[in-house]
Motif scaffolding. Structure first.
Motif, PDB file in Angstrom:
ATOM      1  N   UNK A   1       0.832  -1.180   0.000  1.00  0.00           N
ATOM      2  CA  UNK A   1       0.000   0.000   0.000  1.00  0.00           C
ATOM      3  C   UNK A   1       0.869   1.232   0.000  1.00  0.00           C
ATOM      4  N   UNK A   2       0.256   2.346  -0.380  1.00  0.00           N
ATOM      5  CA  UNK A   2       0.910   3.646  -0.379  1.00  0.00           C
ATOM      6  C   UNK A   2       0.247   4.482   0.697  1.00  0.00           C
ATOM      7  N   UNK A   3       1.032   5.294   1.402  1.00  0.00           N
ATOM      8  CA  UNK A   3       0.505   6.149   2.455  1.00  0.00           C
ATOM      9  C   UNK A   3       0.882   7.590   2.153  1.00  0.00           C
ATOM     10  N   UNK A   4      -0.122   8.480   2.120  1.00  0.00           N
ATOM     11  CA  UNK A   4       0.118   9.905   1.898  1.00  0.00           C
ATOM     12  C   UNK A   4      -0.455  10.694   3.067  1.00  0.00           C
ATOM     13  N   UNK A   5       0.428  11.341   3.815  1.00  0.00           N
ATOM     14  CA  UNK A   5       0.059  12.131   4.992  1.00  0.00           C
ATOM     15  C   UNK A   5       1.113  13.215   5.131  1.00  0.00           C
ATOM     16  N   UNK A   6       0.692  14.483   5.236  1.00  0.00           N
ATOM     17  CA  UNK A   6       1.669  15.567   5.260  1.00  0.00           C
ATOM     18  C   UNK A   6       2.323  15.774   6.616  1.00  0.00           C
ATOM     19  N   UNK A  41       2.049   5.439  -9.407  1.00  0.00           N
ATOM     20  CA  UNK A  41       2.324   5.033 -10.787  1.00  0.00           C
ATOM     21  C   UNK A  41       3.611   4.214 -10.881  1.00  0.00           C
ATOM     22  N   UNK A  42       4.551   4.485  -9.988  1.00  0.00           N
ATOM     23  CA  UNK A  42       5.816   3.738  -9.973  1.00  0.00           C
ATOM     24  C   UNK A  42       5.652   2.392  -9.256  1.00  0.00           C
ATOM     25  N   UNK A  43       5.047   2.425  -8.047  1.00  0.00           N
ATOM     26  CA  UNK A  43       4.987   1.233  -7.186  1.00  0.00           C
ATOM     27  C   UNK A  43       3.742   0.370  -7.387  1.00  0.00           C
ATOM     28  N   UNK A  44       2.709   0.936  -7.994  1.00  0.00           N
ATOM     29  CA  UNK A  44       1.466   0.228  -8.319  1.00  0.00           C
ATOM     30  C   UNK A  44       0.870  -0.519  -7.122  1.00  0.00           C
ATOM     31  N   UNK A  45       0.575   0.196  -6.026  1.00  0.00           N
ATOM     32  CA  UNK A  45       0.006  -0.453  -4.840  1.00  0.00           C
ATOM     33  C   UNK A  45      -1.449  -0.855  -5.072  1.00  0.00           C
ATOM     34  N   UNK A  46      -1.930  -1.784  -4.259  1.00  0.00           N
ATOM     35  CA  UNK A  46      -3.338  -2.177  -4.311  1.00  0.00           C
ATOM     36  C   UNK A  46      -4.222  -1.125  -3.655  1.00  0.00           C
ATOM     37  N   UNK A  47      -3.677  -0.475  -2.609  1.00  0.00           N
ATOM     38  CA  UNK A  47      -4.437   0.505  -1.837  1.00  0.00           C
ATOM     39  C   UNK A  47      -3.586   1.752  -1.618  1.00  0.00           C
ATOM     40  N   UNK A  48      -4.217   2.918  -1.751  1.00  0.00           N
ATOM     41  CA  UNK A  48      -3.584   4.191  -1.396  1.00  0.00           C
ATOM     42  C   UNK A  48      -4.365   4.770  -0.220  1.00  0.00           C
TER      43      UNK A  48
END
Length: 198
Positions: A1-6, A41-48
């Motif tokens: 998964x990808x995690x986006x948090x500032x 787009x680079x890592x292609x995770x199942x969940x963001x």
């Protein structure tokens, strides 16, 4: 998964928490929506897992872009506020989950697993809010005008950027203020943002 948090501390804590789960792997963690889309787009995770309020591109805009550019990646929105407008925008953006940051850690882990499995997740405390969502009264062009006003553009600049006449922009602003029952442009921006229309 990808995690986006500032917020670095929160992001670091979430990465550590999720790293304890044997079936979950954080392939990238970033601090804004633009980086989230690029990393996905680079890592292609199942969940963001995306925070709503991030600098530059917010989580809801990033979720919509991920839906279009990487449909296999499903988005789970995290927010500190369960405002109806955010929920409306999240649903319109095609997110698979919407969870408050006040949820227990186990709920977040369970939500990620459900989203990865193709299910949808809505924070239980927001279920009633979903019924109260008002219909968006603004046209796409009115939203374009109001978004630019929200960025601080004056009517003349809005006209130039949208290739409209100044009179047309003034007419749009008058219609927007009336439709939103606002006191003026600034209030219209506030109402539209809180309602999730821009």
């Amino acid at each position: 998964m990808l995690l986006a948090e500032d917020q670095h501390v929160i992001r670091g804590g979430l990465v550590a928490l999720l790293g304890l789960e044997p079936d979950l792997e954080v392939v990238a963690d970033v601090g804004n929506g633009s980086d989230a889309v690029n990393a996905a787009l680079v890592h292609r995770p199942d969940v963001a897992v995306l925070d709503v309020d991030m600098p530059g591109v917010d989580g809801l805009t990033a979720a919509a872009e991920l839906r279009d550019r990487l449909p296999a990646c499903r988005s789970l929105i995290l927010t500190g506020h369960g405002r109806p407008g955010q929920l409306r925008r999240a649903l319109d953006s095609g997110v698979a989950g919407f969870l408050l940051k006040t949820a227990p850690p186990d709920d977040l882990v369970a939500a990620i697993r459900k989203v990865a499995a193709g299910e949808r997740v809505l924070d239980p405390s927001l279920a009633v809010t979903a019924w109260d969502l008002a219909a968006d009264p603004l046209t796409p062009r009115e939203k374009d005008v109001l978004r630019l006003v929200a960025e601080g553009a004056e009517p003349a600049e809005v006209a130039a950027r949208l290739h409209l006449s100044a009179g047309t922009v003034r007419n749009h602003l008058t219609a927007i203020v009336a439709k939103l029952n606002a006191r003026g442009r600034t209030d219209a921006v506030r109402v539209a943002k809180e309602s999730g229309w821009i």
